[in-house]
Write a protein that holds these residues in place. Structure first.
Motif, PDB file in Angstrom:
ATOM      1  N   PRO A   1      86.041  85.168  59.166  1.00  0.00           N
ATOM      2  CA  PRO A   1      84.698  85.665  58.917  1.00  0.00           C
ATOM      3  C   PRO A   1      83.714  84.294  58.702  1.00  0.00           C
ATOM      4  O   PRO A   1      84.049  83.331  58.487  1.00  0.00           O
ATOM      5  N   PHE A   2      82.341  84.482  58.908  1.00  0.00           N
ATOM      6  CA  PHE A   2      81.407  83.612  58.800  1.00  0.00           C
ATOM      7  C   PHE A   2      80.211  84.144  57.989  1.00  0.00           C
ATOM      8  O   PHE A   2      79.891  85.341  57.975  1.00  0.00           O
ATOM      9  N   THR A   3      79.353  83.245  57.686  1.00  0.00           N
ATOM     10  CA  THR A   3      78.020  83.797  57.204  1.00  0.00           C
ATOM     11  C   THR A   3      76.915  82.732  57.658  1.00  0.00           C
ATOM     12  O   THR A   3      76.183  83.387  58.467  1.00  0.00           O
ATOM     13  N   THR A   4      76.919  81.440  57.653  1.00  0.00           N
ATOM     14  CA  THR A   4      75.930  80.707  57.983  1.00  0.00           C
ATOM     15  C   THR A   4      76.233  80.232  59.465  1.00  0.00           C
ATOM     16  O   THR A   4      77.184  80.311  59.769  1.00  0.00           O
ATOM     17  N   ILE A   5      74.855  79.713  59.961  1.00  0.00           N
ATOM     18  CA  ILE A   5      74.867  79.103  61.319  1.00  0.00           C
ATOM     19  C   ILE A   5      75.908  77.906  61.439  1.00  0.00           C
ATOM     20  O   ILE A   5      76.637  77.617  62.286  1.00  0.00           O
ATOM     21  N   PHE A   6      76.044  77.203  60.320  1.00  0.00           N
ATOM     22  CA  PHE A   6      76.993  76.102  60.298  1.00  0.00           C
ATOM     23  C   PHE A   6      78.525  76.558  60.396  1.00  0.00           C
ATOM     24  O   PHE A   6      79.076  75.937  61.092  1.00  0.00           O
TER      25      PHE A   6
ATOM     26  N   ALA B   1      79.244  88.230  71.036  1.00  0.00           N
ATOM     27  CA  ALA B   1      78.228  89.278  70.831  1.00  0.00           C
ATOM     28  C   ALA B   1      77.686  88.995  69.795  1.00  0.00           C
ATOM     29  O   ALA B   1      76.800  89.905  69.194  1.00  0.00           O
ATOM     30  N   ALA B   2      77.345  88.032  68.817  1.00  0.00           N
ATOM     31  CA  ALA B   2      77.052  87.662  67.782  1.00  0.00           C
ATOM     32  C   ALA B   2      75.550  87.534  67.999  1.00  0.00           C
ATOM     33  O   ALA B   2      75.075  87.000  69.216  1.00  0.00           O
ATOM     34  N   ALA B   3      74.645  87.773  66.931  1.00  0.00           N
ATOM     35  CA  ALA B   3      73.300  87.428  67.001  1.00  0.00           C
ATOM     36  C   ALA B   3      73.054  86.080  66.355  1.00  0.00           C
ATOM     37  O   ALA B   3      73.070  86.113  64.996  1.00  0.00           O
ATOM     38  N   VAL B   4      73.059  85.092  67.099  1.00  0.00           N
ATOM     39  CA  VAL B   4      72.977  83.811  66.654  1.00  0.00           C
ATOM     40  C   VAL B   4      71.514  83.202  66.327  1.00  0.00           C
ATOM     41  O   VAL B   4      70.879  83.035  67.504  1.00  0.00           O
ATOM     42  N   SER B   5      71.399  82.593  65.383  1.00  0.00           N
ATOM     43  CA  SER B   5      70.038  81.799  65.027  1.00  0.00           C
ATOM     44  C   SER B   5      69.870  80.767  66.178  1.00  0.00           C
ATOM     45  O   SER B   5      70.570  80.106  66.722  1.00  0.00           O
ATOM     46  N   ASP B   6      68.551  80.806  66.819  1.00  0.00           N
ATOM     47  CA  ASP B   6      68.354  79.942  67.683  1.00  0.00           C
ATOM     48  C   ASP B   6      67.671  78.686  66.995  1.00  0.00           C
ATOM     49  O   ASP B   6      66.831  77.762  67.896  1.00  0.00           O
ATOM     50  N   PHE B   7      67.697  78.383  65.885  1.00  0.00           N
ATOM     51  CA  PHE B   7      67.278  77.158  65.137  1.00  0.00           C
ATOM     52  C   PHE B   7      67.972  76.932  64.127  1.00  0.00           C
ATOM     53  O   PHE B   7      68.651  77.997  63.506  1.00  0.00           O
ATOM     54  N   TYR B   8      67.766  75.887  63.203  1.00  0.00           N
ATOM     55  CA  TYR B   8      68.495  75.512  61.973  1.00  0.00           C
ATOM     56  C   TYR B   8      67.610  74.375  61.226  1.00  0.00           C
ATOM     57  O   TYR B   8      66.797  73.823  61.851  1.00  0.00           O
ATOM     58  N   VAL B   9      67.896  74.609  59.831  1.00  0.00           N
ATOM     59  CA  VAL B   9      67.087  73.321  59.034  1.00  0.00           C
ATOM     60  C   VAL B   9      68.384  72.356  58.937  1.00  0.00           C
ATOM     61  O   VAL B   9      69.525  72.614  58.326  1.00  0.00           O
ATOM     62  N   PRO B  10      68.097  71.258  59.364  1.00  0.00           N
ATOM     63  CA  PRO B  10      69.264  70.163  59.091  1.00  0.00           C
ATOM     64  C   PRO B  10      69.684  70.180  57.709  1.00  0.00           C
ATOM     65  O   PRO B  10      68.807  69.945  56.893  1.00  0.00           O
ATOM     66  N   TRP B  11      70.923  70.004  57.426  1.00  0.00           N
ATOM     67  CA  TRP B  11      71.573  70.003  56.241  1.00  0.00           C
ATOM     68  C   TRP B  11      70.881  68.848  55.563  1.00  0.00           C
ATOM     69  O   TRP B  11      70.681  69.102  54.040  1.00  0.00           O
TER      70      TRP B  11
END
Length: 221
Positions: free
Chosen positions: A162-167, A192-202
């Motif tokens: 399982p995952f939740t975040t883009i990281f 098939a995942a709907a992956v975010s096309d951006f992120y906020v650097p940690w």
């Protein structure tokens, strides 16, 4: 630079990818995940009875979130029910593949498509002697889901991560890819995942969400 004469020079994209993984928060239980992947792939590369190695497919499913603070309260969500990934996993297993199912927590699961959305409360009931049992209208569907799921796991054909975040998603996908790199033509990726096309650097995030409060005193009423 010609790769025959030495390593190719790093491209801006390579540098950006490296920066993402270097700055991402550590993946929880990374060693445990890698161990599970190694055992799963080894089992399917040399199945019992010296049969033919199985093809291994990584199926990703559901959507990722982008946290807006390190102790996350707010996030931007890429919504996906995960129905396509879960259903495809069933078909891959039926076709003889071993599946690494990388899924969003709370999304659809393989073998559960015919079950009600509120599985726990709608499929089960409490009898007069306080025994929990399957509600009669859902008996066959629950039996089929449990049987098929346990059969896939027992046969070594299903590993769920399982995952939740883009990281989490990208770090786990990287671990899966590294684990599957020696499979050659027996490795398949079905993303098939709907992956975010951006992120906020940690490192750019604040630790906590700031809460603006208004202090009311007798002087400013």
């Amino acid at each position: 630079m010609d790769s025959r004469n030495g390593p190719a020079s790093e491209t801006p994209l390579d540098a950006e990818i490296e920066s993402f993984f270097d700055s991402a928060p550590p993946l929880k239980d990374s060693a445990g995940i890698i161990k599970k992947l190694k055992e799963f792939i080894e089992f399917n590369s040399t199945p019992p009875g010296k049969g033919s190695p199985r093809r291994v497919v990584c199926v990703t499913s559901g959507g990722t979130t982008v946290p807006l603070e390190q102790r996350c309260v707010r996030f931007i969500d890429n919504f996906s029910s995960g129905n396509r990934g879960a259903t495809s996993t069933e078909y891959f297993i039926k076709a003889g593949y071993a599946v690494i199912f990388l899924y969003r927590r709370g999304s659809f699961q393989p073998y559960c498509q015919s079950l009600p959305e509120d599985l726990l409360l709608e499929c089960f009931e409490c009898s007069d002697d306080s025994t929990i049992q399957v509600h009669q209208p859902h008996t066959e569907a629950v039996k089929r889901a449990v049987r098929d799921h346990h059969a896939a796991v027992a046969a070594g054909q299903l590993l769920k991560l399982p995952f939740t975040t883009i990281f989490e998603y990208l770090q786990m996908l990287q671990s899966i890819a590294m684990s599957m790199r020696d499979l050659g033509s027996h490795a398949v990726f079905y993303l098939a995942a709907a992956v975010s096309d951006f992120y906020v650097p940690w490192e750019s995030m604040v630790m906590f969400k700031y809460i603006n409060t208004l202090l009311i005193t007798a002087d400013n009423i």
